[in-house]
Design a protein around this motif. Structure first.
Motif, PDB file in Angstrom:
ATOM      1  N   LEU A 145       0.815  -1.213   0.000  1.00 47.08           N
ATOM      2  CA  LEU A 145       0.000   0.000   0.000  1.00 47.08           C
ATOM      3  C   LEU A 145       0.851   1.267   0.000  1.00 47.08           C
ATOM      4  CD1 LEU A 145      -2.862  -1.005   2.474  1.00 47.08           C
ATOM      5  CD2 LEU A 145      -2.926  -0.915  -0.014  1.00 47.08           C
ATOM      6  N   MET A 194      -1.812  13.584   3.636  1.00 37.02           N
ATOM      7  CA  MET A 194      -1.981  12.463   2.716  1.00 37.02           C
ATOM      8  C   MET A 194      -0.872  11.430   2.915  1.00 37.02           C
ATOM      9  SD  MET A 194      -2.192  12.609  -1.453  1.00 37.02           S
ATOM     10  CE  MET A 194      -3.340  13.990  -1.348  1.00 37.02           C
ATOM     11  N   THR A 195       0.355  11.910   3.117  1.00 41.26           N
ATOM     12  CA  THR A 195       1.478  11.002   3.361  1.00 41.26           C
ATOM     13  C   THR A 195       1.254  10.186   4.631  1.00 41.26           C
ATOM     14  OG1 THR A 195       2.987  12.559   2.286  1.00 41.26           O
ATOM     15  CG2 THR A 195       3.967  10.878   3.705  1.00 41.26           C
ATOM     16  N   VAL A 226      -1.534   7.540   4.164  1.00 41.61           N
ATOM     17  CA  VAL A 226      -1.114   6.393   3.352  1.00 41.61           C
ATOM     18  C   VAL A 226      -0.230   5.460   4.176  1.00 41.61           C
ATOM     19  CG1 VAL A 226       0.288   5.693   1.377  1.00 41.61           C
ATOM     20  CG2 VAL A 226      -1.346   7.566   1.140  1.00 41.61           C
ATOM     21  N   CYS A 259       0.914   3.812  -2.837  1.00 47.88           N
ATOM     22  CA  CYS A 259      -0.023   4.939  -2.912  1.00 47.88           C
ATOM     23  C   CYS A 259       0.666   6.267  -2.607  1.00 47.88           C
ATOM     24  CB  CYS A 259      -1.183   4.725  -1.943  1.00 47.88           C
ATOM     25  SG  CYS A 259      -2.231   3.306  -2.351  1.00 47.88           S
ATOM     26  N   LEU A 260       1.864   6.210  -2.036  1.00 48.27           N
ATOM     27  CA  LEU A 260       2.603   7.442  -1.772  1.00 48.27           C
ATOM     28  C   LEU A 260       2.969   8.166  -3.062  1.00 48.27           C
ATOM     29  CD1 LEU A 260       5.000   6.318   1.121  1.00 48.27           C
ATOM     30  CD2 LEU A 260       3.083   7.918   1.285  1.00 48.27           C
ATOM     31  N   LEU A 274      -2.338   3.379   6.332  1.00 47.54           N
ATOM     32  CA  LEU A 274      -2.981   2.275   5.612  1.00 47.54           C
ATOM     33  C   LEU A 274      -2.079   1.045   5.538  1.00 47.54           C
ATOM     34  CD1 LEU A 274      -4.717   4.098   2.617  1.00 47.54           C
ATOM     35  CD2 LEU A 274      -5.837   2.953   4.540  1.00 47.54           C
TER      36      LEU A 274
END
Length: 357
Positions: A8, A65-66, A69, A11-12, A72
């Motif tokens: 996952l 956001m970082t 992610v 996604c970064l 996650l």
């Protein structure tokens, strides 16, 4: 740091892509500036604000956001957690060389003060025992949580006699409720009265640690630790067992020994001979043997040429022994940080520009 779902983390890639898009939008915005012929009217319509402010909320969103992610991917990291229980044996040299004054006010007095502070630093649930040794070792205090009994026993130690370093290691294992014969076919010397430590052994208020039966051992992170802190200022001069074979017995029982060489090469004591004549003897610590003991058992070796060094060593040992390292999932930390950054960015956008987000 490790991740339960590392895939996952791909996604970064969204983060640098979003940064590029934001940069393009800003460049396009600068090319389409509305032109006013009345400059005074423009100043009244558009409030003057620092240019950097408009970049702060988007920057916070990118960092958020970082963090989200990473959350996650379910990250885990090694964290220090306090141990629930342990048995620590303080093994102290009280031979005649401990009267040397190269460590202020004397080697023994400095050792007593530092050991007393070390005991208070350990968690209250830890059992601590005291073994004193000179010509022969003896268990002064069985492992106990009674700190007052330990302090009283430390205060009553007196220095005289030789140095039975190997026998002291075996007696320390016995004080912890372990059987040295379980790791070696050789017979281990038993604890015997030691005239160098005044006072009688203080019984523990609770039973000493007993090794778990084979096949019923707890997971490594949950096993109560048994460790020895061995302080000495001289070479082995008497006793039935040499120090390194004794250390090998401790290693066979998974008992690390943290050794401290107290004193300097210039330390001297004055002793009488059989005719009563006084002689000055040099009493440097046996650093090589103490280092070898620590290496053999998986402990650590320290040198304490001053009282301040000794106090610092005991303080560091209290932290090391009192805590263990465990892998803990920290997803919630990153998720919380991401959400806080989103809220912060939105709040600043609303406050500065009257818009959301």
């Amino acid at each position: 740091m490790t991740f339960a779902d590392p895939i996952l983390l791909l996604c970064l890639l969204i983060v640098p892509a979003a940064f590029v898009v934001y940069g393009q939008v800003q460049r396009r915005r600068s090319r389409y500036v509305v032109r006013f012929t009345n400059v005074d009217l423009l100043g009244n319509l558009v409030p003057r604000t620092p240019a950097w402010r408009r970049h702060v909320p988007p920057a916070l969103y990118l960092v958020a956001m970082t963090a989200l992610v990473v959350a996650l991917a379910r990250p885990s990291m090694a964290v220090a957690v306090p141990r629930d229980e342990a048995t620590i044996i303080l093994t102290m040299d009280v031979s005649g060389s401990m009267t040397a004054v190269d460590v202020d006010p004397s080697r023994l007095a400095a050792a007593q003060k530092a050991a007393s502070a070390f005991i208070d630093q350990l968690p209250a649930s830890f059992k601590v025992g005291l073994v004193a040794f000179s010509t022969a070792p003896r268990i002064v205090v069985e492992p106990t949580t009674d700190r007052a009994a330990l302090h009283a026993a430390l205060d009553n130690l007196a220095a005289r006699g030789g140095t039975a370093l190997g026998d002291a290691i075996v007696t320390s294992l016995e004080a912890a409720g372990l059987d040295p014969n379980a790791s070696s076919s050789g017979a281990a010397p038993s604890a015997s009265p030691d005239p160098s430590a005044s006072g009688s052994p203080t019984p523990s208020a609770s039973a000493s640690a007993t090794p778990a039966p084979s096949g019923s051992a707890a997971p490594e992170a949950q096993k109560p630790i048994v460790a020895t802190v061995l302080l000495s200022d001289g070479a082995n001069s008497t006793g039935e067992l040499e120090p390194i074979p004794a250390a090998e017995e401790a290693a066979g029982l998974d008992v690390p020994i943290y050794t401290i060489a107290l004193g300097t090469a210039d330390g001297v004591v004055t002793v009488p001979d059989n005719q009563g004549q006084l002689h000055t003897l040099n009493v440097p610590p046996d650093t090589d043997t103490l280092a070898a003991i620590a290496e053999t058992t998986g402990g650590r070796y320290f040198e304490a040429p001053t009282a301040q060094d000794l106090a610092q060593i005991y303080e560091n040992l209290g932290t090391k022994i009192g805590y263990t390292t465990e892998e803990r999932e920290v997803t919630q930390w990153f998720a919380a940080a991401g959400l806080l950054l989103v809220v912060g960015g939105a709040g600043l956008a609303a406050h500065w520009f009257n818009r959301f987000p």
